[in-house]
Design a protein around this motif. Structure first.
Motif, short mmCIF file in Angstrom:
data_model
loop_
_atom_site.label_atom_id
_atom_site.label_comp_id
_atom_site.label_asym_id
_atom_site.label_seq_id
_atom_site.Cartn_x
_atom_site.Cartn_y
_atom_site.Cartn_z
N GLY A 161 19.55 -70.74 36.06
CA GLY A 161 20.21 -69.53 36.55
C GLY A 161 20.08 -69.37 38.04
O GLY A 161 20.35 -68.32 38.61
N GLU A 162 19.67 -70.45 38.72
CA GLU A 162 19.50 -70.42 40.19
C GLU A 162 20.76 -70.98 40.86
O GLU A 162 21.35 -71.94 40.38
CB GLU A 162 18.31 -71.31 40.60
CG GLU A 162 16.99 -70.93 40.00
CD GLU A 162 15.96 -72.07 40.16
OE1 GLU A 162 14.75 -71.77 40.09
OE2 GLU A 162 16.37 -73.24 40.36
N ALA A 163 21.13 -70.39 42.00
CA ALA A 163 22.21 -70.96 42.80
C ALA A 163 21.67 -72.22 43.46
O ALA A 163 20.74 -72.16 44.26
CB ALA A 163 22.64 -69.95 43.87
N SER A 169 15.09 -83.23 34.50
CA SER A 169 15.09 -82.70 35.86
C SER A 169 15.39 -81.20 35.84
O SER A 169 16.21 -80.75 35.03
CB SER A 169 16.16 -83.40 36.71
OG SER A 169 16.38 -82.68 37.92
N GLU A 170 14.77 -80.49 36.76
CA GLU A 170 15.07 -79.05 36.90
C GLU A 170 16.57 -78.84 37.07
O GLU A 170 17.11 -77.82 36.64
CB GLU A 170 14.33 -78.46 38.12
CG GLU A 170 14.66 -76.99 38.35
CD GLU A 170 14.32 -76.49 39.74
OE1 GLU A 170 13.64 -77.21 40.50
OE2 GLU A 170 14.74 -75.37 40.08
N GLU A 171 17.22 -79.81 37.70
CA GLU A 171 18.64 -79.62 38.07
C GLU A 171 19.62 -80.14 37.03
O GLU A 171 20.83 -80.11 37.25
CB GLU A 171 18.90 -80.28 39.42
CG GLU A 171 18.00 -79.79 40.57
CD GLU A 171 17.98 -78.26 40.76
OE1 GLU A 171 16.98 -77.74 41.27
OE2 GLU A 171 18.97 -77.60 40.36
N LEU A 172 19.10 -80.65 35.89
CA LEU A 172 20.01 -81.16 34.83
C LEU A 172 19.77 -80.40 33.54
O LEU A 172 18.64 -80.29 33.07
CB LEU A 172 19.77 -82.66 34.62
CG LEU A 172 20.02 -83.55 35.85
CD1 LEU A 172 19.55 -84.98 35.60
CD2 LEU A 172 21.49 -83.51 36.26
MN MN Z 1 15.08 -74.29 41.78
#
Ligand code: MN
Ligand code: AHG
Ligand code: MN
Ligand code: MN
Length: 316
Positions: free
Chosen positions: A55-57, A84-87
């Motif tokens: 939910g982070e930009a 990954s945090e981003e996947l």
């Molecule tokens: Mn982050």
């Protein structure tokens, strides 16, 4: 006589395939360091225009760092899974290797546009044991801190070492034993969240604020960088306690920080250096994950300070 990361890894009594996974994450970190150094000139600043599963930009550099990690991981046949945090989901690579990497490719990214230390955190696990393993089953953990120098901190569980990136892009050994001071007069917590804190956190922090006039009997200092890597590197180097406890605003989500690629690797590193790690009520490394992006409360650092926080939680 300098010891390079390759020399040091070759001298460790660990599976060379596991050592190659650590070397892969070190190479990715060195590439991320080079990108960060020139980012304002290259225009890699600001938002990427997407929202991640957290939910982070996402920052442009969150995405770029994640891509760099993925490119390096694809090159190592020993790695078959990336979390990954981003996947949103775990990536199952064509490789059939035995190892899984869980990573926060860029930690503290809210600090990027103000040129404050950020980092890359990673955890290495046996891919054959599934995605949701307890932190105590980690095979290795490490982080890169992109600060005045680029530090690489590593552990296979028994001890903690620090490498520094040299001018030629090589990591050289600069600290061969890290020990977290048992006692400390420094604590790290986001005090703007005081109104959300539970009684234990309020009680512990109030003792610190009272300093030598209160039951703690000594003066405390407070530091909060807002990059977990920066705050924890300071604690590894000079002692202290890091706290992102469960509070009334994060309770519904389980906490603020992510278990697989922030809490677990940092807990493994801090404990291998003689410190302690807890949610307040139980050891972080004992938690059985319920999901790859599960959030948990994180309290870790100098053993005496962590014990005092646990004492506050034990009061009920
Ligand atoms: Mn982050
Ligand atoms: P990330 O940038 O990887 O999303 O992590 C940020 C985390 C952690 O690095 C830091 O300790 C914490 O967010 C700071 O939270 P607040 O902004 O609430 O202080
Ligand atoms: Mn992070
Ligand atoms: Mn991150």
């Amino acid at each position: 006589m300098t010891t390079t990361l390759a020399d040091w890894l070759a001298a460790q009594t660990v599976d060379p395939k596991l050592a190659s996974v650590v070397a892969t994450m070190a190479a990715a970190s060195a590439e991320i360091a080079a990108v960060l150094r020139l980012a304002p000139i290259e225009g890699h600043t600001g938002l990427a225009g997407h929202t991640n599963v957290q939910g982070e930009a996402q920052k442009a550099l969150d995405v770029i760092s994640n891509d760099i990690v993925l490119n390096h991981i694809r090159e190592n046949v020993e790695i078959s899974i990336l979390v990954s945090e981003e996947l949103d989901e775990a990536v199952h690579l064509e490789n059939q290797g035995d190892f899984m990497v869980a990573t926060d490719p860029l930690d503290g990214s809210s600090n990027l546009d103000v040129n404050v230390t950020v980092g890359t955190i990673f955890s290495v696990l046996d891919a054959r044991k599934g995605l949701l393993q307890q932190g105590k089953d980690q095979l290795a953990a490490g982080y890169a801190a992109y600060g005045p120098a680029t530090s690489l901190v590593l552990t296979f569980g028994a001890s903690v070492v620090v490498f520094t990136l040299d001018g030629a892009g090589q990591f050289v050994l600069t600290l061969d034993t890290v020990a977290v001071a048992e006692a400390s007069g420094e604590y790290a917590i986001n005090t703007a969240r005081e109104r959300f804190w539970d009684a234990a956190t309020k009680g512990y922090v109030a003792e610190n604020v009272a300093g030598e006039t209160g039951s703690a009997g000594k003066r405390y200092n407070m530091r909060w960088v807002g990059s977990m890597v920066a705050d924890i590197h300071r604690i590894l180097m000079r002692g202290g306690i890091f706290m992102y406890p469960l509070d009334s605003e994060t309770t519904g989500k389980g906490g603020r920080l992510r278990l697989l690629y922030e809490a677990n690797p940092m807990a493994m590193i801090v404990e291998a250096a003689g410190g302690k790690s807890t949610t307040g009520r139980e050891g972080i490394l004992e938690l059985v994950p319920t999901g790859i992006h599960q959030r948990v409360p994180v309290i870790l650092g100098s053993a005496e300070e962590v014990a005092r926080v646990e004492g506050w939680y034990a009061k009920g």
